[in-house]
Structure formats: C-alpha cells, structure tokens
Write an enzyme that holds these catalytic residues in place. Structure first.
Site, short mmCIF file in Angstrom:
data_model
loop_
_atom_site.label_atom_id
_atom_site.label_comp_id
_atom_site.label_asym_id
_atom_site.label_seq_id
_atom_site.Cartn_x
_atom_site.Cartn_y
_atom_site.Cartn_z
N ASP A 4 -8.28 3.49 -13.23
CA ASP A 4 -6.99 2.95 -13.67
C ASP A 4 -7.10 2.57 -15.14
O ASP A 4 -8.19 2.25 -15.62
CB ASP A 4 -6.57 1.72 -12.86
CG ASP A 4 -7.24 0.46 -13.39
OD1 ASP A 4 -6.59 -0.29 -14.15
OD2 ASP A 4 -8.43 0.23 -13.07
N HIS A 13 4.63 12.21 -19.83
CA HIS A 13 3.72 13.33 -20.06
C HIS A 13 2.26 12.90 -19.95
O HIS A 13 1.44 13.58 -19.32
CB HIS A 13 3.95 13.96 -21.44
CG HIS A 13 2.82 14.84 -21.85
ND1 HIS A 13 2.64 16.11 -21.35
CD2 HIS A 13 1.75 14.60 -22.66
CE1 HIS A 13 1.53 16.62 -21.84
NE2 HIS A 13 0.96 15.74 -22.64
N CYS A 64 1.71 22.27 -19.04
CA CYS A 64 2.12 21.06 -18.33
C CYS A 64 3.49 21.26 -17.69
O CYS A 64 4.39 21.85 -18.29
CB CYS A 64 2.15 19.88 -19.30
SG CYS A 64 2.61 18.31 -18.50
N ASP A 100 -5.39 -5.98 -8.64
CA ASP A 100 -6.60 -6.61 -9.15
C ASP A 100 -6.56 -8.09 -8.77
O ASP A 100 -5.57 -8.59 -8.24
CB ASP A 100 -6.74 -6.40 -10.65
CG ASP A 100 -5.66 -7.11 -11.47
OD1 ASP A 100 -4.88 -7.89 -10.89
OD2 ASP A 100 -5.61 -6.88 -12.68
N CYS A 129 7.70 18.39 -20.99
CA CYS A 129 7.20 19.69 -21.41
C CYS A 129 8.09 20.84 -20.93
O CYS A 129 8.14 21.90 -21.55
CB CYS A 129 5.77 19.89 -20.92
SG CYS A 129 4.56 18.86 -21.82
N CYS A 171 5.41 18.62 -16.59
CA CYS A 171 6.20 17.39 -16.60
C CYS A 171 7.59 17.68 -17.17
O CYS A 171 7.83 18.71 -17.81
CB CYS A 171 5.50 16.29 -17.40
SG CYS A 171 5.63 16.46 -19.20
#
Length: 401
Positions: A269, A338, A307, A96, A312, A309
């Site tokens: 974002d 997660h 999920c 940015d 999980c 991840c």
C-alpha cells in the site's frame, strides 16, 4: 500450500523463485496476490469514486484508524455497517492501527508502555491511543484485515531504541489479541527491527509464536535508502511462514513492487500513486512522466498506449497537460486514476509472469526499460536473492484471528 480458518483462507497457487501468486479469501470477497492496495485515509481514495476503483481492478482498500477515529468518529462509521457501507466500496478493507502516526506526528506524541498520547492535528486536543483502543476502533470500522498496534521507529534511530520499541510492540500485540473479540476480522502482527538483521530476527522470534493469520513488515520506507531497505525485506520475507500473506507496509513505487514481489511479498500500500498524480506526474514503464513540463503539451498520444484506464482511452497527453496548467480538477483525478491503474496492471503483469514461470526474465526486462538501461545494484541484488528459494516452516498451530 494452503492455510485456512472459518473466515479466511490463503492459498499459494503458483510460485516462481520466491515470487508467488495466491488467493486470499476474506468475508467481503476473495483477492488475488500480489496486489496493491489504494490508500483511502479518510474513507476515500482522493478524487476516485468506488465505481472507478472497481473498474481499474482495485481489490482491497486501506483505511486509517487514527484519522477516522478523529473524524468522523468510528461510531458513525459503525452506524453505516462499517467501512463498506460508509464508503459504498463493497470489497475488502484493511485498516492500519495508528502506529505509523506514532512516528509521523513526531513532536505531537508521548509514548509510554500504556500507549501513545497525541495532540490532535485537527484541534490540538489530547488523544490517547492504546492497543485496546486501536482494536476497539478497528472493530467498529469493520475492516476484513486489521493491524496490531505498533510503534514504527524513525530512520535513523539508535539500536537500543529500536530494540526497546520492538519489544514493546510485541507486548502491545499480546494486548491487541487479548482485547479482540470479532472472529470476522484477521489481525496481522507487524515485524519491526529497522534495517538491522539481528533485530529483525529478534522481532521474528518474538512475533511468530503468536501465529497470526498474516504478517506485516513494518519500519521500512521511512527514510532509509533502497540499498538498505531491500536486504531487510529479503531477510524478513525469507523467514516468514510460507502459508500466510506477507504485507510490506507503506511501499508502492513501481520498482518497489517488482523487487518486493520477487522477494515473496504479497500485499503493498502507498499514497504515492494518488499523491504524485495530484502533483502532475504520470507513471509509465519508461519512468515518471512530468505533465508540468513542456514536452507533453504537444503530444497527441495517451499517457500510455498499453493502458486501459479512462484517461488513456479518452485523452491525449496534450489535453491532460493543458488541464494541469489550467489547474482544472479533472487533471489530478485523471492522473491519479491512471497511476492507480498502472500499479494494478503492474501487479497483474507480475502475476502473469509468475504463472508462466518467467518472472525473473520479465522483471529484468521491465527494469531495464524503467531505469533506462543498467539495473541499479539494489534492484539487481533483490532479483538475485529471489532466485534462492528459502523453505520456511509453516506455523504448526491454528492462528489467532
């Protein structure tokens, strides 16, 4: 539709209503949109390693010009070859411009035509940030996508203030483009105008002629309600070139991603997934799960059985709730991991629905589960608006990188 330059190429591959799947080629790799960009404000996504970011499907990471300019300084980052070398994340970055700090730092600022003077939040010293200085820092940081220096007005703000601000933002854009010297960085212009359609149109009229390789929608998610925000997103995306990426800045709640994708947004974002993870919350299709509450302490199942991840696949809700109560460092790391994976999976599922030509059906089913029944009016209105396909004309000349 396709648009390309020597270093960058954006090609829309599938479209369903206004939602679209595209590939965006950059010097550090090609990404697939729609995508969510994790925020690495200080050169790191809080608590998450670069290897973990890659494993959960991250594509492009956001860095913050203002904070990295103050600490450690852009010269040190440049000595590492830019953000990829400094952070060990090998993929594309977006930085940015520091413009958001113009709004968020409030009483610590002084805005003039030349630029902005801040008091550093670190030591109180005066810091000047101009369009030229912003581009100088962003070129040293070496991100693939850099942003024009802008002012993001707060909400609420007087119409006259927003008008003068967006006109100054356009003059700053012209200075940014005049100063920029690196061809391996794509500079995105930012469309402002608050929640006012006529001011959004004014900003579009003044900004689109610069023909930058991508456009951002700024000045939203700064305090207005979603019922005020999404008509502005609808209005703006419908009038941006169809052959350029569209970036909705600072937006990243799950419902925002689905509604934004429906309206043709490509890039998002937000600090939300990691910040809410540090506070002990997990994102799911059934809404936000409070791991500080008593219920998860007895549940022997993962946060989300769908999920993939690490959290999980390895831990129960009861174990993670125990870590939260014990204030163990693993808790915010795993919940942040997660939550980021949840948002990446959400855009992956969105892309699959677009490719299948079933986005509206999928989005309504997702929303019914997420909101627990009836869709909020603003969300339903966004999906209905997305069914009306605008045909904006692509820019006719080569973009200014």
């Amino acid at each position: 539709m396709r648009h390309n330059t020597d270093m960058f190429e954006f090609e829309v591959q599938h479209q369903d209503g206004r939602a679209r799947v595209a590939r965006f080629a950059t010097p550090h790799g090609t990404v697939t949109t729609p995508m969510f960009m994790p925020v690495g404000t200080q050169g790191t996504v809080k608590g998450i390693s670069p290897q973990e970011l890659l494993e959960i499907g991250s594509q492009m990471i956001l860095g913050n010009t203002y904070h990295l300019m103050l600490r450690p300084g852009e010269k040190l980052v440049a000595a590492h070859g830019g953000l990829p070398g400094f952070t060990a994340y090998p993929g594309p970055f977006l930085t940015d411009s520091g413009g958001f700090q113009v709004m968020s730092l409030g009483h610590l600022r002084k805005i003039a035509e030349e630029g902005v003077v801040f008091k550093s939040h670190l030591d109180g010293s005066l810091v000047e940030l101009t369009p030229e200085r912003s581009i100088e820092v962003q070129q040293a940081l070496g991100a693939d996508v850099i942003m024009a220096f802008d002012e993001c007005p707060p909400f609420p703000a007087e119409r006259d203030y927003i008008t003068h601000s967006l006109e100054r933002t356009v003059r700053w854009l012209e200075r940014c483009l005049a100063f920029k010297s690196r061809d391996d960085q794509a500079l995105f212009a930012i469309v402002q105008g608050g929640i006012h359609s006529d001011l959004r149109q004014l900003s579009l009229d003044l900004t689109l002629p610069f023909n930058t390789p991508g456009f951002a929608i700024g000045g939203l998610a700064v305090g207005e309600g979603k019922a005020e925000m999404y008509p502005a997103v609808d209005f703006t995306t419908a009038r941006l070139p169809a052959d350029r990426p569209r970036y909705l800045m600072g937006v990243g709640h799950p419902e925002d991603l689905v509604a934004g994708i429906a309206l043709g947004v490509d890039m998002f974002d937000c600090v939300y997934p990691t910040r809410t993870g540090r506070f002990g919350y997990a994102l799911t299709d059934d809404g936000r799960l409070n791991m500080n509450s008593s219920a998860p302490r007895r549940e022997l199942r993962p946060i989300d059985e769908a999920c993939d991840c690490y959290a999980c696949r390895h831990y129960t809700r009861a174990y993670l709730a125990h870590l939260v109560r014990a204030e163990e460092l693993l808790a915010p790391r795993m919940l942040s991991l997660h939550n980021l994976r949840y948002l990446h999976r959400l855009v992956e599922r969105s892309r699959a629905a677009i490719v299948a030509g079933e986005f509206d059906v999928w989005a309504r089913a997702w929303g019914a589960r997420y909101f627990g029944g009836e869709l909020p009016q603003w969300f339903a209105a966004a999906l209905e608006a997305a069914a009306v396909q605008p045909v904006p004309l692509p820019a006719e000349t080569s973009p200014q990188l």
